[in-house]
Design an enzyme around this catalytic site. Structure first.
Site, PDB file in Angstrom:
ATOM      1  N   LYS A  62      15.707  42.090 -13.451  1.00 47.70           N
ATOM      2  CA  LYS A  62      15.522  40.984 -14.389  1.00 47.70           C
ATOM      3  C   LYS A  62      14.647  39.918 -13.747  1.00 47.70           C
ATOM      4  O   LYS A  62      14.829  39.572 -12.570  1.00 47.70           O
ATOM      5  CB  LYS A  62      16.885  40.406 -14.776  1.00 47.70           C
ATOM      6  CG  LYS A  62      16.832  39.333 -15.861  1.00 47.70           C
ATOM      7  CD  LYS A  62      18.253  38.883 -16.243  1.00 47.70           C
ATOM      8  CE  LYS A  62      18.250  37.835 -17.338  1.00 47.70           C
ATOM      9  NZ  LYS A  62      19.627  37.420 -17.731  1.00 47.70           N
ATOM     10  N   SER A  75      20.766  37.603 -22.565  1.00 47.16           N
ATOM     11  CA  SER A  75      19.383  37.348 -22.212  1.00 47.16           C
ATOM     12  C   SER A  75      18.720  38.474 -21.431  1.00 47.16           C
ATOM     13  O   SER A  75      17.507  38.488 -21.262  1.00 47.16           O
ATOM     14  CB  SER A  75      19.290  36.058 -21.394  1.00 47.16           C
ATOM     15  OG  SER A  75      19.998  36.187 -20.161  1.00 47.16           O
ATOM     16  N   SER A 121      25.314  37.932 -20.966  1.00 46.27           N
ATOM     17  CA  SER A 121      23.920  38.384 -20.920  1.00 46.27           C
ATOM     18  C   SER A 121      23.702  39.742 -20.280  1.00 46.27           C
ATOM     19  O   SER A 121      22.585  40.254 -20.296  1.00 46.27           O
ATOM     20  CB  SER A 121      23.058  37.341 -20.201  1.00 46.27           C
ATOM     21  OG  SER A 121      22.919  36.189 -20.985  1.00 46.27           O
TER      22      SER A 121
END
Length: 491
Positions: free
Chosen positions: A79, A154, A178
């Site tokens: 990420k 997210s 997330s």
């Protein structure tokens, strides 16, 4: 590629047997990445040259008989809010579009020490603020199961990367759901460890008392292997727990007969819970019962207060953490400012997107004189009560069970003009972060339209081993993915 053959242990065995080289494995995944990327927009940065060089180095070391780490030669994605030395880390924000960290995050450093190979940095909601990966400054990511739907957020890019087969596993961060919510939306396994189980050093902060790094994988066993590598004390992170890391894979195949699974009443009574989600998760509970677990209905009376509590605490911490981005030392700087004050305000107005600005304003308001007692301090008190509800529940059960998300993945743009509807997508995951507990999302079914549904299992503090055991036993018995619908971008 068959997803059942895409596990870490299976690839590792093939590499050790010489059936495939690390370079060939990496090239396979890069080819898959390059095929799917135009449709999915998963990656902010693709590191082809680095990946091939690392794979060649590992192949040479293997040929020389050198000892290799447990992830040697396996392609991984990260990420884009975890610092990677020498590789852009943007947080999907214009503010950090050109930021190249001079240091490595602890979690990623441990992956590389274990032999993992970086294939790219994945897209996310800007500064991890969002539930759909639509607030990224670099464009939205699409769900591999249906391009008209979101992958969640997210960490939507990390979930979609694993689901689409462009990497074997990935890392994300979880502040209010997330990791787990995108895992549910994309039909993969997503694990949020206990707060402090994994170091946050090098994770670009959103809400420091809530953020936690964790893995995405195609199986629970793979998630256990990744947690084994990234967990453990770190003197650079004062919130990282100085406790021994157990063998997370050792108990995966042990029976769960006699374990008590608490079904949280409030979660199944939640307003807006989709009927197909309800049915799939109840079927998952029945599967655990068939394996010998005892189902116990429990109550967490303040569970549904988590949303309101979170949206005071998290924006307040974000307001403080993001104050450092002022256009002075690094990050985006507005041009043609007449003074330091206008340069700072213009840099923030132009560098941050709408959702980030909204949350900063909420947090600044909640912390302002005259309101801090009414909002921030009150929210912290409710947070304590939510944690006590969990403590009470764990007096009588071993793990807790809920849906991961109230619905399958929603359509892109569905909540564009309604941020509150977007926030409610994390209704069932947020309380876990407020309490600092570990939780995992495992695929448990599909909607009639072919979208994945996830079941969330919640463990007590530092009880990831038992959590993974229950999740693995369910996964093996249910074998949900063998009955999955066809999707052109899901191998």
């Amino acid at each position: 590629m068959d997803r059942k053959t895409m596990t870490i242990s299976a690839w590792r065995q093939q590499l050790q047997n010489g059936d495939i080289s690390s370079r060939e494995l990496v090239d396979q995944h890069i080819e898959r990445l390059e095929t799917a990327e135009p449709s999915l927009s998963v990656y902010n940065e693709i590191t082809v040259e680095r990946a091939r060089a690392d794979a060649d180095r590992i192949d040479a070391a293997r040929a020389a008989g050198e000892s290799l780490g447990p992830l040697a030669g396996l392609p991984l994605a990260i990420k884009d809010n975890l610092c990677t030395r020498g590789v852009r880390t943007t947080c999907s924000s214009r503010m950090l579009e050109h930021f190249v960290p001079p240091y490595e995050s602890t979690a990623t450093e441990r992956l590389w020490q274990a032999g993992g190979v970086l294939v790219g940095k994945t897209n996310l909601d800007e500064f991890a603020m969002g539930g759909s990966t639509e607030t990224s400054a670099f464009g939205a990511t699409h769900n591999p199961w249906n391009l008209d739907h979101v992958p969640g957020g997210s960490s939507g890019g990390s979930a979609a990367a694993v689901a689409s087969g462009s990497c074997i596993a990935s890392l994300g961060s979880d502040t209010g759901g997330s990791i787990r919510q995108p895992a549910s939306f994309c039909g993969v396994v997503g694990l949020k460890p206990t707060y402090g189980r994994v170091s946050r050093w090098g994770l670009v902060a959103f809400a420091s008392s809530l953020d936690q790094v964790g893995p995405f994988a195609t199986s629970v066993a793979d998630a256990a292997e990744l947690l084994q590598v990234i967990a453990g004390p770190d003197p650079r992170d004062s919130t990282c727990l100085n406790v021994e890391v157990p063998d997370y894979s050792a108990g995966l195949n042990q029976s769960i007969k006699g374990l008590k699974v608490g079904v949280i009443k409030e979660c199944f009574d939640a307003k807006g819970l989709d009927g197909e989600v309800n049915a799939s998760v109840r079927a998952a509970a029945a599967q655990l019962e068939a394996l010998g677990a005892e189902l116990v209905e429990v109550s967490c009376p303040r569970f549904n207060d988590g949303i309101a509590t979170y949206y005071v605490i998290a924006p307040s911490e974000a307001s403080a953490n993001l104050a450092r981005y002022d256009g002075v030392k690094y990050g985006f700087r507005a041009a043609d400012a007449e003074s330091l004050a206008t340069m700072t305000s213009s840099s923030r107005a132009e560098g941050f997107g709408e959702e980030v600005q909204r949350r900063i304003l909420i947090g600044t308001y909640a912390l302002s004189a005259g309101y801090v007692d009414a909002y921030y301090k009150k929210a912290q008190q409710v947070r304590t009560l939510i944690r006590r509800d969990f403590d009470a529940a764990f007096q009588s059960v071993d793990v807790l069970l809920t849906p991961t998300a109230p619905s399958p993945a929603f359509k892109a743009g569905a909540h564009k003009d309604d941020p509150l509807a977007m926030y409610l997508a994390d209704l069932l995951t947020i309380p876990v972060n407020l309490a600092g507990l570990p939780a995992i999302s495992v695929p448990c079914g599909f909607s009639q339209t072919g979208l994945p549904i996830g079941v969330q299992l919640i463990g007590n503090v530092l009880d990831e081993a038992r959590l993974l055991q229950v999740a693995h036993q369910y996964e093996q018995a249910a074998d949900v993915l063998s009955q999955r619908p066809k999707a052109p971008l899901v191998p």
